[in-house]
Design an enzyme around this catalytic site. Structure first.
Site, PDB file in Angstrom:
ATOM      1  CB  THR A  70      -1.046   0.006   1.107  1.00 52.24           C
ATOM      2  OG1 THR A  70      -2.042   0.948   1.143  1.00 52.24           O
ATOM      3  CG2 THR A  70      -0.282   0.051   2.379  1.00 52.24           C
ATOM      4  CE  LYS A  74      -1.510   0.301  -3.429  1.00 51.97           C
ATOM      5  NZ  LYS A  74      -2.916   0.778  -3.548  1.00 51.97           N
ATOM      6  CG  ASN A  95      -2.903  -4.398  -5.144  1.00 48.53           C
ATOM      7  OD1 ASN A  95      -2.460  -5.385  -5.840  1.00 48.53           O
ATOM      8  ND2 ASN A  95      -4.221  -4.223  -4.887  1.00 48.53           N
ATOM      9  CG  ASP A 111      -5.358  -0.998  -5.759  1.00 44.52           C
ATOM     10  OD1 ASP A 111      -5.807  -1.624  -5.016  1.00 44.52           O
ATOM     11  OD2 ASP A 111      -4.443  -0.372  -5.766  1.00 44.52           O
ATOM     12  CE1 TYR A 226      -9.143   1.438   5.159  1.00 42.52           C
ATOM     13  CE2 TYR A 226      -9.255   1.633   2.653  1.00 42.52           C
ATOM     14  CZ  TYR A 226      -8.417   1.293   3.565  1.00 42.52           C
ATOM     15  OH  TYR A 226      -7.196   0.816   3.897  1.00 42.52           O
TER      16      TYR A 226
HETATM   17  P1  NDP Z   1       0.295   7.474  -3.324  1.00 47.40           P
HETATM   18  O1  NDP Z   1       1.154   7.844  -2.100  1.00 47.40           O
HETATM   19  O2  NDP Z   1       0.856   6.485  -4.301  1.00 47.40           O
HETATM   20  O3  NDP Z   1      -0.431   8.812  -4.001  1.00 47.40           O
HETATM   21  C1  NDP Z   1      -1.080   9.750  -3.310  1.00 47.40           C
HETATM   22  C2  NDP Z   1      -1.472  10.747  -3.974  1.00 47.40           C
HETATM   23  O4  NDP Z   1      -2.425  11.597  -3.570  1.00 47.40           O
HETATM   24  C3  NDP Z   1      -0.838  11.568  -4.996  1.00 47.40           C
HETATM   25  O5  NDP Z   1      -1.608  11.723  -6.143  1.00 47.40           O
HETATM   26  C4  NDP Z   1      -0.617  12.774  -4.497  1.00 47.40           C
HETATM   27  O6  NDP Z   1      -0.369  13.913  -5.161  1.00 47.40           O
HETATM   28  C5  NDP Z   1      -2.053  13.109  -3.737  1.00 47.40           C
HETATM   29  N1  NDP Z   1      -2.107  13.739  -2.547  1.00 47.40           N
HETATM   30  C6  NDP Z   1      -1.472  13.591  -1.212  1.00 47.40           C
HETATM   31  N2  NDP Z   1      -1.705  14.444  -0.140  1.00 47.40           N
HETATM   32  C7  NDP Z   1      -2.433  15.359  -0.954  1.00 47.40           C
HETATM   33  C8  NDP Z   1      -3.166  16.453  -0.714  1.00 47.40           C
HETATM   34  N3  NDP Z   1      -3.036  16.957   0.687  1.00 47.40           N
HETATM   35  N4  NDP Z   1      -3.936  17.382  -1.288  1.00 47.40           N
HETATM   36  C9  NDP Z   1      -3.867  16.878  -2.690  1.00 47.40           C
HETATM   37  N5  NDP Z   1      -3.543  15.862  -3.191  1.00 47.40           N
HETATM   38  C10 NDP Z   1      -2.769  15.173  -2.304  1.00 47.40           C
HETATM   39  O7  NDP Z   1      -0.862   6.736  -2.459  1.00 47.40           O
HETATM   40  P2  NDP Z   1      -2.057   5.767  -3.259  1.00 47.40           P
HETATM   41  O8  NDP Z   1      -2.183   6.089  -4.734  1.00 47.40           O
HETATM   42  O9  NDP Z   1      -1.275   4.354  -2.796  1.00 47.40           O
HETATM   43  O10 NDP Z   1      -3.251   5.837  -2.489  1.00 47.40           O
HETATM   44  C11 NDP Z   1      -4.246   6.897  -2.430  1.00 47.40           C
HETATM   45  C12 NDP Z   1      -5.468   6.824  -1.594  1.00 47.40           C
HETATM   46  O11 NDP Z   1      -6.031   5.861  -2.029  1.00 47.40           O
HETATM   47  C13 NDP Z   1      -5.141   6.377  -0.212  1.00 47.40           C
HETATM   48  O12 NDP Z   1      -6.208   7.249   0.743  1.00 47.40           O
HETATM   49  C14 NDP Z   1      -5.337   4.935   0.043  1.00 47.40           C
HETATM   50  O13 NDP Z   1      -5.684   4.574   1.302  1.00 47.40           O
HETATM   51  C15 NDP Z   1      -6.688   4.870  -0.879  1.00 47.40           C
HETATM   52  N6  NDP Z   1      -6.387   3.384  -1.509  1.00 47.40           N
HETATM   53  C16 NDP Z   1      -7.792   2.897  -1.355  1.00 47.40           C
HETATM   54  C17 NDP Z   1      -7.862   1.206  -1.767  1.00 47.40           C
HETATM   55  C18 NDP Z   1      -9.053   0.696  -1.415  1.00 47.40           C
HETATM   56  O14 NDP Z   1      -9.096  -0.546  -1.588  1.00 47.40           O
HETATM   57  N7  NDP Z   1     -10.193   1.107  -0.811  1.00 47.40           N
HETATM   58  C19 NDP Z   1      -6.637   0.836  -2.639  1.00 47.40           C
HETATM   59  C20 NDP Z   1      -5.667   1.589  -2.813  1.00 47.40           C
HETATM   60  C21 NDP Z   1      -5.624   2.828  -2.436  1.00 47.40           C
HETATM   61  P3  NDP Z   1       1.243  14.383  -5.572  1.00 47.40           P
HETATM   62  O15 NDP Z   1       1.506  13.497  -6.870  1.00 47.40           O
HETATM   63  O16 NDP Z   1       1.063  15.762  -5.826  1.00 47.40           O
HETATM   64  O17 NDP Z   1       1.973  13.963  -4.576  1.00 47.40           O
END
Ligand code: NDP
Length: 284
Positions: A70, A74, A95, A111, A226
């Site tokens: 996670t 990834k 993942n 995912d 969530y």
């Molecule tokens: P990553 O760390 O790979 O990516 C994070 C993303 O969020 C980037 O696009 C980042 O932007 C953006 N971001 C972070 N903080 C902020 C902020 N304050 N304002 C705006 N954008 C922000 O994380 P993941 O992609 O792995 O996970 C993302 C979310 O999805 C998490 O909340 C995770 O828990 C959830 N998730 C849920 C799943 C489920 O099964 N329900 C499965 C996978 C993920 P930037 O590129 O600019 O840094």
């Protein structure tokens, strides 16, 4: 590697992330294991990015047979494994890792199938010909773009805090459909049919700032995050009178079932786990 097991010794699985303490995966896989009579344990491993490669390989060397990966690892996981399933290769994000007897480390991405399963089968949303907005361009967004575009969307917009990443993702997927990348500020109406929050902002109690015109009375807003109660994103959507808001519980359980299938060859029933999580989320 399948190390020789003493009779009754449970197989080891887990989830690696940073942070990871919020994860419900041990609960979910514990329920799956019980329901399918699989002898396994599933633990959480909080590993920071600098140690990810070394510590993850150490876990496999110590006998772990499979890991979920996670945030924020990834994409690093896609570089760690020595084989990728086609969907993980397309996403360049992993993942789920399975460690096989011949020492293959196989990286998969469940995912996308988890999200589309939840949207289509659990929430009964028809994705064809819809205008969809994806917030975020991290590992989770990477995993779901391919399966979403396969549904023949009318248009997919990816908006991200770091716009370069959104534009890069859009360019990578341009062969699959109508997709553009932009900043949050560049977004404008008319309202989207579906907005998916794939940023991790909710984990920090924040949400991206966006023009309100992207949400209308017919818009469905889905937060991959969530937890108990509203997230900042679902609250924002509700205040703008979105038709419906959902959190990522269903995606979480469905992607977990697909990981379980890769590891154990059985896809467990997800409805009892969803019902248990709904009850727990109300209590905790
Ligand atoms: P990553 O760390 O790979 O990516 C994070 C993303 O969020 C980037 O696009 C980042 O932007 C953006 N971001 C972070 N903080 C902020 C902020 N304050 N304002 C705006 N954008 C922000 O994380 P993941 O992609 O792995 O996970 C993302 C979310 O999805 C998490 O909340 C995770 O828990 C959830 N998730 C849920 C799943 C489920 O099964 N329900 C499965 C996978 C993920 P930037 O590129 O600019 O840094």
């Amino acid at each position: 590697m399948n190390l020789p097991h003493e009779a009754g010794t449970p197989d080891q699985y887990g989830v690696v992330g940073h942070p990871v303490a919020h994860s419900w995966s041990p609960f979910i896989h514990g329920m799956f294991a019980k329901a399918t009579a699989q002898n396994l344990v599933y633990r959480m491993f909080d590993i920071p990015p600098d140690d990810f490669r070394r510590e993850t390989l150490r876990l496999f060397a110590s006998g772990v047979r499979g890991l979920n990966i996670t945030l924020p690892h990834k994409q690093a996981a896609a570089e760690l494994v020595n084989e990728l399933t086609p969907r993980a290769a397309r996403a360049q994000a992993v993942n789920t890792i399975a460690f096989f007897e011949d020492t293959t480390l196989l990286g998969d991405n469940t995912d996308g199938v988890g999200l589309t399963y939840d949207l289509e089968r659990n929430l009964h949303i028809d994705l064809a010909d819809k205008r969809v907005l994806m917030l975020g361009a991290g590992g989770a967004a990477r995993g779901v773009l391919g399966p979403l575009l396969e549904r023949e969307l009318r248009e997919l917009t990816v908006a991200n805090r770091t716009p370069f990443k959104a534009r890069k993702l859009a360019a990578e997927y341009a062969d699959m459909g109508q997709i553009v990348g932009c900043t949050f500020a560049e977004l404008q109406g008319p309202p989207y049919d579906l907005i998916i929050n794939a940023t991790s902002a909710s984990l920090q109690g924040e949400m991206p700032e966006m023009p309100p015109g992207v949400v209308g009375e017919e818009t469905i807003c889905y937060d991959m995050a969530y937890g108990r109660g509203h997230t900042p994103f679902t609250l924002w959507a509700q205040q703008l009178h979105a038709r419906r808001t959902s959190k990522g519980w269903g995606m979480l359980v469905e992607q977990a079932a697909e990981s379980f299938l890769l590891w154990r060859g059985i896809r467990p029933s997800t409805q009892p786990v969803l019902a248990a999580l709904a009850a727990l989320a109300q209590q905790t």
